[in-house]
Write a protein that holds these residues in place. Sequence first.
Motif, PDB file in Angstrom:
ATOM      1  N   LYS A 162       0.851  -1.213   0.000  1.00 44.15           N
ATOM      2  CA  LYS A 162       0.000   0.000   0.000  1.00 44.15           C
ATOM      3  C   LYS A 162       0.877   1.250   0.000  1.00 44.15           C
ATOM      4  CE  LYS A 162      -4.284  -1.454   2.164  1.00 44.15           C
ATOM      5  NZ  LYS A 162      -3.901  -2.638   2.964  1.00 44.15           N
ATOM      6  N   LYS A 163       1.875   1.237   0.900  1.00 41.14           N
ATOM      7  CA  LYS A 163       2.746   2.406   1.024  1.00 41.14           C
ATOM      8  C   LYS A 163       3.594   2.590  -0.243  1.00 41.14           C
ATOM      9  CE  LYS A 163       5.683   4.631   4.460  1.00 41.14           C
ATOM     10  NZ  LYS A 163       6.518   4.542   5.648  1.00 41.14           N
ATOM     11  N   LEU A 164       4.123   1.475  -0.740  1.00 39.58           N
ATOM     12  CA  LEU A 164       4.967   1.555  -1.939  1.00 39.58           C
ATOM     13  C   LEU A 164       4.162   1.973  -3.164  1.00 39.58           C
ATOM     14  CD1 LEU A 164       7.238  -1.609  -1.696  1.00 39.58           C
ATOM     15  CD2 LEU A 164       8.012   0.760  -1.917  1.00 39.58           C
ATOM     16  N   TYR A 165       2.936   1.446  -3.261  1.00 36.72           N
ATOM     17  CA  TYR A 165       2.130   1.747  -4.442  1.00 36.72           C
ATOM     18  C   TYR A 165       1.818   3.244  -4.505  1.00 36.72           C
ATOM     19  CZ  TYR A 165      -0.924   1.033  -8.361  1.00 36.72           C
ATOM     20  OH  TYR A 165      -1.467   1.087  -9.616  1.00 36.72           O
ATOM     21  N   ALA A 166       1.492   3.820  -3.357  1.00 36.95           N
ATOM     22  CA  ALA A 166       1.198   5.257  -3.317  1.00 36.95           C
ATOM     23  C   ALA A 166       2.432   6.057  -3.735  1.00 36.95           C
ATOM     24  CB  ALA A 166       0.748   5.656  -1.914  1.00 36.95           C
ATOM     25  N   LEU A 167       3.589   5.599  -3.284  1.00 36.84           N
ATOM     26  CA  LEU A 167       4.829   6.302  -3.654  1.00 36.84           C
ATOM     27  C   LEU A 167       5.143   6.127  -5.140  1.00 36.84           C
ATOM     28  CD1 LEU A 167       7.215   7.950  -2.480  1.00 36.84           C
ATOM     29  CD2 LEU A 167       8.421   5.782  -2.155  1.00 36.84           C
ATOM     30  N   ARG A 168       4.927   4.919  -5.654  1.00 40.25           N
ATOM     31  CA  ARG A 168       5.168   4.675  -7.092  1.00 40.25           C
ATOM     32  C   ARG A 168       4.264   5.560  -7.932  1.00 40.25           C
ATOM     33  NH1 ARG A 168       3.733  -1.275  -7.461  1.00 40.25           N
ATOM     34  NH2 ARG A 168       3.970  -0.928  -9.688  1.00 40.25           N
ATOM     35  N   ASP A 169       3.023   5.695  -7.477  1.00 40.96           N
ATOM     36  CA  ASP A 169       2.050   6.504  -8.190  1.00 40.96           C
ATOM     37  C   ASP A 169       2.527   7.959  -8.287  1.00 40.96           C
ATOM     38  OD1 ASP A 169      -0.342   6.356  -9.537  1.00 40.96           O
ATOM     39  OD2 ASP A 169      -1.524   7.003  -7.807  1.00 40.96           O
ATOM     40  N   ALA A 170       3.218   8.404  -7.255  1.00 43.52           N
ATOM     41  CA  ALA A 170       3.642   9.804  -7.189  1.00 43.52           C
ATOM     42  C   ALA A 170       5.039  10.021  -7.767  1.00 43.52           C
ATOM     43  CB  ALA A 170       3.612  10.283  -5.733  1.00 43.52           C
ATOM     44  N   THR A 171       5.714   8.937  -8.199  1.00 43.14           N
ATOM     45  CA  THR A 171       7.095   9.095  -8.676  1.00 43.14           C
ATOM     46  C   THR A 171       7.299   8.467 -10.064  1.00 43.14           C
ATOM     47  OG1 THR A 171       7.732   7.067  -7.489  1.00 43.14           O
ATOM     48  CG2 THR A 171       8.113   9.152  -6.351  1.00 43.14           C
ATOM     49  N   ALA A 172       6.199   8.217 -10.774  1.00 44.93           N
ATOM     50  CA  ALA A 172       6.286   7.650 -12.132  1.00 44.93           C
ATOM     51  C   ALA A 172       7.051   6.332 -12.163  1.00 44.93           C
ATOM     52  CB  ALA A 172       6.895   8.655 -13.103  1.00 44.93           C
ATOM     53  N   THR A 173       6.846   5.492 -11.150  1.00 43.64           N
ATOM     54  CA  THR A 173       7.513   4.186 -11.137  1.00 43.64           C
ATOM     55  C   THR A 173       6.511   3.036 -11.020  1.00 43.64           C
ATOM     56  OG1 THR A 173       7.927   4.500  -8.773  1.00 43.64           O
ATOM     57  CG2 THR A 173       9.759   4.959 -10.253  1.00 43.64           C
ATOM     58  N   VAL A 174       5.272   3.296 -11.430  1.00 43.21           N
ATOM     59  CA  VAL A 174       4.282   2.205 -11.381  1.00 43.21           C
ATOM     60  C   VAL A 174       4.619   1.135 -12.413  1.00 43.21           C
ATOM     61  CG1 VAL A 174       1.878   1.572 -11.841  1.00 43.21           C
ATOM     62  CG2 VAL A 174       2.377   3.545 -10.416  1.00 43.21           C
ATOM     63  N   ASP A 175       5.001   1.544 -13.610  1.00 39.86           N
ATOM     64  CA  ASP A 175       5.066   0.583 -14.712  1.00 39.86           C
ATOM     65  C   ASP A 175       6.399  -0.153 -14.831  1.00 39.86           C
ATOM     66  OD1 ASP A 175       6.223   2.974 -15.376  1.00 39.86           O
ATOM     67  OD2 ASP A 175       5.651   2.894 -17.481  1.00 39.86           O
ATOM     68  N   ALA A 176       6.939  -0.581 -13.722  1.00 36.77           N
ATOM     69  CA  ALA A 176       8.128  -1.434 -13.728  1.00 36.77           C
ATOM     70  C   ALA A 176       7.667  -2.866 -13.460  1.00 36.77           C
ATOM     71  CB  ALA A 176       9.104  -0.982 -12.644  1.00 36.77           C
ATOM     72  N   ILE A 177       8.023  -3.785 -14.349  1.00 34.72           N
ATOM     73  CA  ILE A 177       7.487  -5.144 -14.254  1.00 34.72           C
ATOM     74  C   ILE A 177       7.803  -5.837 -12.924  1.00 34.72           C
ATOM     75  CG2 ILE A 177       7.730  -7.471 -15.270  1.00 34.72           C
ATOM     76  CD1 ILE A 177       7.373  -6.052 -18.025  1.00 34.72           C
ATOM     77  N   PRO A 178       9.037  -5.766 -12.396  1.00 37.99           N
ATOM     78  CA  PRO A 178       9.280  -6.425 -11.097  1.00 37.99           C
ATOM     79  C   PRO A 178       8.384  -5.854  -9.990  1.00 37.99           C
ATOM     80  CG  PRO A 178      11.344  -5.690 -12.094  1.00 37.99           C
ATOM     81  CD  PRO A 178      10.254  -5.123 -12.933  1.00 37.99           C
ATOM     82  N   LEU A 179       8.108  -4.565 -10.072  1.00 39.60           N
ATOM     83  CA  LEU A 179       7.290  -3.919  -9.036  1.00 39.60           C
ATOM     84  C   LEU A 179       5.810  -4.288  -9.196  1.00 39.60           C
ATOM     85  CD1 LEU A 179       8.988  -0.390  -8.935  1.00 39.60           C
ATOM     86  CD2 LEU A 179       9.426  -2.371  -7.466  1.00 39.60           C
ATOM     87  N   ILE A 180       5.322  -4.320 -10.422  1.00 40.91           N
ATOM     88  CA  ILE A 180       3.922  -4.703 -10.642  1.00 40.91           C
ATOM     89  C   ILE A 180       3.725  -6.167 -10.243  1.00 40.91           C
ATOM     90  CG2 ILE A 180       2.074  -5.035 -12.351  1.00 40.91           C
ATOM     91  CD1 ILE A 180       3.242  -2.805 -14.018  1.00 40.91           C
ATOM     92  N   ALA A 181       4.654  -7.022 -10.703  1.00 40.42           N
ATOM     93  CA  ALA A 181       4.511  -8.464 -10.452  1.00 40.42           C
ATOM     94  C   ALA A 181       4.528  -8.761  -8.951  1.00 40.42           C
ATOM     95  CB  ALA A 181       5.627  -9.234 -11.158  1.00 40.42           C
ATOM     96  N   SER A 182       5.463  -8.166  -8.218  1.00 35.28           N
ATOM     97  CA  SER A 182       5.536  -8.458  -6.777  1.00 35.28           C
ATOM     98  C   SER A 182       4.350  -7.839  -6.043  1.00 35.28           C
ATOM     99  CB  SER A 182       6.863  -7.972  -6.188  1.00 35.28           C
ATOM    100  OG  SER A 182       7.042  -6.597  -6.457  1.00 35.28           O
TER     101      SER A 182
END
Length: 436
Positions: A162-182
Amino acid sequence: MSVLEVIEKKKHGVHLTTDEIKKTIDDYVSGVIKDYQMSALLMAIYFNGMNDEEINALTASMIDSGDTVDLSSIKGTIVDKHSTGGVGDTTTLILGPLLSAYGLPFGKMSGRGLGHTGGTLDKLESIPGLHVDLSVEEIIEATNNVGMAVAGQTANITPADKKLYALRDATATVDAIPLIASSIMSKKLAIHGDCLLLDVKVGDGAFMRDKESALTLAKTMVSIGENFGRKTVAILTRMDQPLGKAVGNGLEVQEAIDTLRGEGPEDLTELCIGLAVRLIAMTCDDDKKRIEHDVRSLIKNGKALEQFRRFVENQGGDGRVVEDPSILPKSTHSLDVKAVSSGYIQSIPAHDVGILARDLGAGRITMDDTLDMAAGIYLHKKVGDKVEKGDVLATLYSAKPEALQEGEKRLDDIIKISSEAVHVEPLIIDEVYRGF
Ligand code: URA
Ligand code: CA
């Protein structure tokens, strides 16, 4: 080891150890590592990727950050499916009754919609009386008694995500495959189960716009699943136009009921049957042809629809909905959008349709927004269909008349009509099994 060393390593493409990953996630959740440090690490991961060992360590750390849900007292093989998200994706409401009518328990935790995508819980709540706030014990009881339950998440599952997803959303790092998959797999693996079918969407309305990256995501998730002892299969399906014809909560419940009665749109029907056959095949050695025959029979003989009614009633909903659509919320206003030229439907970009449905009241911009359960879009035409000038392409529903007028203009731009016949690609593009 300090977080600076970890960022430095990843910046240079050096693999992180399991301990480094575990400590980093723990320290981020507890606040020792700050958002700005994690942002730098996420961006380094975005550019330099992660190997399987790192991805598994990240997934394990996220699972360990919160509660796990023990559904082991559900009798039978526990199956689950996950869609990476799309527009008009009503499959859970059809697949659940199909699987449970077949004899497989279907106790699922689902989510709500945000942005251009809808959520199963919202759709279900358009049925008068139906509630989704079941405890884990109630999910188990409902699944054992009725064969099916769909509920929201009560447990504190994967707070790190939850915490990481919110940060990814705010830092343009959502669309990294290792991050989406995990992220996806940690949430699935935190809930007990035997078999998992992943529906990885490809196209304009999905996270993955092209087949190649969708395939990489699918393979990464299947590897994670198998590594954690969950039997996992992925299929790649097109999401370049909305699935089915209905987009909007009440409209999609009606579409699910039509499909369970054998009168649904072809693409949605075939996808649900395809998903059901593959999930059932994961639980036994039976021939897929025979399974498919049996699944189709459950629609023809009314058993799947009856199962939907039992599920609805068990969660407090009005079961008459299966024969009386007037029970569902009705929109005060509607507007037909007509074709301005003759030809063939060339494209109906799913993302834009999802955003339009949201703006008509069917979706949320922030999690606090309230939904208009009757709002949405019904597509009378889909890609490849022939149209004459003046034919109704779609009907818009909203409580806000001004939103309808604007919606008509937008939909005119969204739906492209070609003078030449349009080839329609099959919905299911590929499948990924263990070991690929
Ligand atoms: N869905 C998730 O749950 N996580 C992601 O990172 C992307 C989609
Ligand atoms: Ca639909």
